[in-house]
Design an enzyme around this catalytic site. Sequence first.
Site: not given
Length: 294
Positions: A54, A98, A121
């Site tokens: 990322k 994450q 996200d």
Amino acid sequence: MSSMIIDGKKFAEEIRSEVKIAVEKRINKGLQAPGLATVLIGDNAASKVYVRAKHRACEEVGIKSLAYKLPASASQTEIETLVAKLNNNPEVNGILIQLPLPAGLNEEKVLGTLSVEKDVDGFHPINIGRLAQKGRESIFIPCTPAGIMVLLEKAGAKLDGAKAVILGRSNIVGMPIALLLLKANATVTICHSHTPDLASETRQADVLIAAIGQPELVRADWVKPGAVVIDVGINHVDDPSTKRGYRLVGDVAFEEVSQVAKAITPVPGGVGPMTIAMLMRSTLHAARLADKLH
Ligand code: NDP
């Protein structure tokens, strides 16, 4: 019949270059570069690889990335304090926690502390809740399902009125893609580990999404001729003939299913590259949102 191979790598590159151009334009206009903060907790090897990828993608498109790492022993309060700090940092437009979090931490609570406007996200309960409601729009959509929707569009899949079957009901893939397909007016069936006869469900699908993490479970005779098949699965299978000793396969038996389907994604090179490209797009979206809010 041989399928159209849906080239996720190519479409992801296109999205990344669109984002790169848009970021350059922002900077030329005197606006700040979009900023993405990643929060990695613990030592999960796969998570470390994903976070590194990322950051590399951010660098490539001109997004400023900030990496935050906490040990697996970090307390719930420490994580929430960090998230609160990032929520208030104007250089940070998007925050990515994450997942999965180490055992003992309350994932739902951590995600709930994210600013809804920085939840790139799309896992904040408000964003997911809006996705689940008719007539409402979430600010962000989870990246893998968002990438799948782009691939379906590129494959020319007709969704309105189509029968879509999803294998898997996880929070990050199965459930949000089911909600997106429902919003696109497909008739959606969600299958999981308690579904008695998967093949009888999948055989009815005009659009089949496999996201269960079971190597090559979906065979040619599970697929309706002419269906569009999206394979989300990433599975390592032993293969002594390769240098690494393993190879990656999806949840779909690619060779045989590609003889039946109208279009199919390969593994690797299908859904995988789209996930990070969509994260880049979401971070740009977050920066544009911040321009309007401040
Ligand atoms: P999860 O393990 O969170 O969920 C798996 C889902 O599949 C569950 O709903 C489970 O059912 C169902 N399932 C598992 N085995 C079976 C079976 N034999 N029959 C029927 N249903 C089954 O996985 P994820 O959603 O996170 O990931 C799924 C796959 O997609 C994995 O291979 C993962 O690596 C890959 N992935 C790929 C991404 C990409 O960018 N390409 C991103 C994210 C994931 P139940 O709910 O009943 O337990």
